[in-house]
Each structure stands twice: as structure tokens, then as C-alpha cells.
Scaffold this motif. Structure first.
Motif, PDB file in Angstrom:
ATOM      1  N   ARG A  24      65.927 204.615 109.555  1.00 24.80           N
ATOM      2  CA  ARG A  24      65.595 203.588 108.553  1.00 24.80           C
ATOM      3  C   ARG A  24      66.292 202.285 108.910  1.00 24.80           C
ATOM      4  O   ARG A  24      67.462 202.262 109.230  1.00 24.80           O
ATOM      5  CB  ARG A  24      66.049 204.026 107.151  1.00 24.80           C
ATOM      6  CG  ARG A  24      65.620 203.037 106.072  1.00 24.80           C
ATOM      7  CD  ARG A  24      66.661 202.794 105.017  1.00 24.80           C
ATOM      8  NE  ARG A  24      67.925 202.339 105.535  1.00 24.80           N
ATOM      9  CZ  ARG A  24      68.203 201.065 105.885  1.00 24.80           C
ATOM     10  NH1 ARG A  24      67.301 200.117 105.763  1.00 24.80           N
ATOM     11  NH2 ARG A  24      69.408 200.754 106.370  1.00 24.80           N
ATOM     12  N   SER A  26      65.677 197.782 108.097  1.00 23.47           N
ATOM     13  CA  SER A  26      64.820 196.823 107.409  1.00 23.47           C
ATOM     14  C   SER A  26      63.820 196.242 108.388  1.00 23.47           C
ATOM     15  O   SER A  26      64.198 195.647 109.397  1.00 23.47           O
ATOM     16  CB  SER A  26      65.663 195.706 106.795  1.00 23.47           C
ATOM     17  OG  SER A  26      66.474 196.248 105.786  1.00 23.47           O
ATOM     18  N   THR A 108      74.806 188.815 110.138  1.00 22.95           N
ATOM     19  CA  THR A 108      73.490 189.415 109.914  1.00 22.95           C
ATOM     20  C   THR A 108      72.401 188.334 109.937  1.00 22.95           C
ATOM     21  O   THR A 108      71.344 188.504 110.550  1.00 22.95           O
ATOM     22  CB  THR A 108      73.477 190.176 108.570  1.00 22.95           C
ATOM     23  OG1 THR A 108      74.490 191.181 108.636  1.00 22.95           O
ATOM     24  CG2 THR A 108      72.139 190.837 108.306  1.00 22.95           C
ATOM     25  N   ALA A 179      63.867 196.658 101.603  1.00 25.54           N
ATOM     26  CA  ALA A 179      64.235 196.331 100.211  1.00 25.54           C
ATOM     27  C   ALA A 179      64.378 194.815 100.131  1.00 25.54           C
ATOM     28  O   ALA A 179      64.872 194.190 101.066  1.00 25.54           O
ATOM     29  CB  ALA A 179      65.544 197.015  99.842  1.00 25.54           C
ATOM     30  N   ALA A 181      65.655 191.839  97.519  1.00 22.20           N
ATOM     31  CA  ALA A 181      66.144 191.207  96.293  1.00 22.20           C
ATOM     32  C   ALA A 181      65.462 189.855  96.086  1.00 22.20           C
ATOM     33  O   ALA A 181      65.503 189.305  94.984  1.00 22.20           O
ATOM     34  CB  ALA A 181      67.653 191.039  96.365  1.00 22.20           C
ATOM     35  N   ALA A 182      64.842 189.319  97.135  1.00 19.43           N
ATOM     36  CA  ALA A 182      64.176 188.011  97.035  1.00 19.43           C
ATOM     37  C   ALA A 182      63.231 187.950  95.831  1.00 19.43           C
ATOM     38  O   ALA A 182      63.071 186.894  95.216  1.00 19.43           O
ATOM     39  CB  ALA A 182      63.407 187.713  98.323  1.00 19.43           C
TER      40      ALA A 182
END
Ligand SMILES: Cc1cc2nc3c(=O)[nH]c(=O)nc-3n(C[C@H](O)[C@H](O)[C@H](O)COP(=O)(O)O)c2cc1C
Length: 238
Positions: A24, A26, A108, A179, A181-182
């Protein structure tokens, strides 16, 4: 040895779980290939097996595909590009950044922008790239995960477990996720577009689909701290 590709056949259940966890990551560019509704229903059933305090299962999910997905993307992109003020539903990050979190966050971001060829300080390109969040990074569908505004901190933990379980389970179907959050930046617009109750707080979105593994957005790999950075053993030596 862990491999990135996970099939359903011939994999021992424990090995498959490890494969799914380890593979997994992103994904920020998807192929448009459709994902069957039955697969999404299976994923949601598996995600619903996540633990929650007193088994209250505080998550709500809105699956957006086809017309509604396009409408939501259009509304949010218009807001993003039109300079509408982002009003996050909650504080995701600390109000004052400190080590080691600030460094990790910067690294990141730089890793991602480097792979995309976005130069440091190129705000326009970075803004345009951030907008691709609202297109679910090209995925044919996405989830909007919400919870009641009246819920407390424990429910945030439960929803984290739900989302992670779903993202891991997606690997067993050869699917990838991100995932996001935006989506909480424009909670009011999400609520209006999907016809949600004011009490539904937008926690995050989740893009789901088949990864475009050749796309530069998917080339960066995020590092992790060694366990010694976050673990203290209170442990009897044998
Ligand atoms: C709750 C949550 C929200 C996130 N929101 C976003 C987002 O809005 N946009 C994005 O590109 N990545 C988002 N991410 C992805 C993180 O940046 C990513 O998980 C992190 O950099 C580690 O990389 P990995 O997922 O590839 O292991 C989010 C992750 C989580 C868990």
C-alpha cells in the motif's frame, strides 16, 4: 520476500496480509479503468470489520462515481482554481510545527514535487498539482468519509482504522488508493454537492482505482523512521 504485486490465488493468508500492507502506498495518478460496484461493496464490508471503541462504528461513507464524481470534482476544482478560501473542517496538523515532523513533511513534499519536475518555489505549478486531488487523481471513483460532528476523539481513531483497513483490502483486488484530507478543505461544498446534513463532518476522501504506475506522481517512495525513533521497550532481558 515481499513483492508489490498481489494476486488472490496461491498466496498464503498471512503472507497476503503482509504483502497488502507493504504494497500500500499513496497513488496520485490512476488509470480511468472502471471498478465494479460489487468490488467496492466488498471493500466496504471488509473496512467495516475494523475495530471501534464499543463497536460503535462511527464512519459514514459516500461513494462518488460517474455523474456525481464529475460534479463534485468540477465544483471543488472551481473553488480551488478560483481562489476560494479553504476552510478545513478540522486541524489536521499541529498549529506550531516542530522537529522531527516539519522535516518529514518538507521531505515528503519535495520528493513528490521532484518526481513531478516541480521546482521549489514554483507556487503556480504546486497549486495546479494540488488541484488534482479534487479530480481523485483521475480515479474513476472515490469515497467521501464523514462522521457526526458530535463525535469525540475516539471516533477519529476508529475512522483511521476503517480507512486503513479499506486501503489494505484494496490491494487484494489489485487496486490502489490515496487517502485525501484535501476534501475537508471545502467541507461545505462537499456537503452541498452531495446533499449531506450539516452535522456530517467531512473527514477525508479516498481515491480508488488502478494505478498508472508509469506516471511521475507515482515514482516517489516515502521513507520511514526506524522503529527506534518511536519505540521504547520496557522489556525484561532474558
Ligand atoms: C488521513 C490522510 C489524509 C491524507 N491526505 C492527503 C491529501 O489530501 N493529498 C495527498 O496527496 N496525500 C494525502 N495523504 C497521503 C500522505 O501524504 C501519505 O500517506 C504519506 O506521505 C505517506 O506516503 P505513503 O502513503 O505513500 O506511504 C493523506 C494520508 C492520510 C493518512
Amino acid at each position: 520476500m515481499l513483492t508489490a504485486a498481489l494476486g488472490n490465488d496461491g498466496v498464503q493468508p498471512v503472507g497476503a496480509a503482509l504483502e497488502a500492507i507493504a504494497s500500500r502506498r499513496s497513488i496520485r495518478a490512476f488509470r480511468p479503468d472502471p471498478v465494479p460496484r460489487a468490488t467496492i461493496e466488498q471493500l466496504l464490508t471488509l473496512a467495516g470489520m475494523a475495530p471501534s471503541g464499543s463497536n460503535i462504528q462511527p464512519w459514514n461513507v459516500h461513494v462518488v462515481q460517474g455523474t456525481k464524481r464529475r460534479e463534485l470534482s468540477r465544483v471543488l476544482l472551481e473553488a480551488h482554481d478560483g481562489g476560494a478560501e479553504a476552510r478545513p473542517e478540522y486541524h489536521y496538523y499541529p498549529k506550531v510545527w516542530r522537529a522531527p515532523f516539519l522535516e518529514r513533511r518538507r521531505k515528503t513534499g519535495w520528493l513528490l514535487y521532484e518526481s513531478l519536475g516541480i521546482a521549489r518555489g514554483d507556487r503556480e505549478a504546486a497549486h495546479a498539482y494540488r488541484g488534482t486531488n479534487y479530480n481523485f487523481f483521475g480515479a474513476p471513483l472515490g469515497l467521501i468519509v464523514t462522521m457526526g460532528r458530535d463525535m469525540e476523539h475516539g471516533s477519529w481513531i476508529d475512522i483511521g482504522a476503517f480507512v486503513q483497513t479499506l486501503m489494505i483490502a484494496a490491494r487484494a483486488f489489485g487496486l490502489h488508493t490515496c487517502a485525501q484530507a484535501a476534501f475537508s478543505n471545502y467541507g461545505n461544498l462537499v456537503r452541498r454537492t452531495l446533499g449531506l446534513d450539516d452535522n456530517e463532518l467531512v473527514v477525508c476522501g479516498v481515491s480508488i482505482g488502478h494505478a498508472d504506475l508509469d506516471h511521475p506522481a507515482n515514482l516517489a517512495r516515502t521513507p520511514r523512521a526506524e522503529i527506534g525513533c518511536f519505540t521504547t521497550f520496557h522489556w525484561d532481558e532474558e
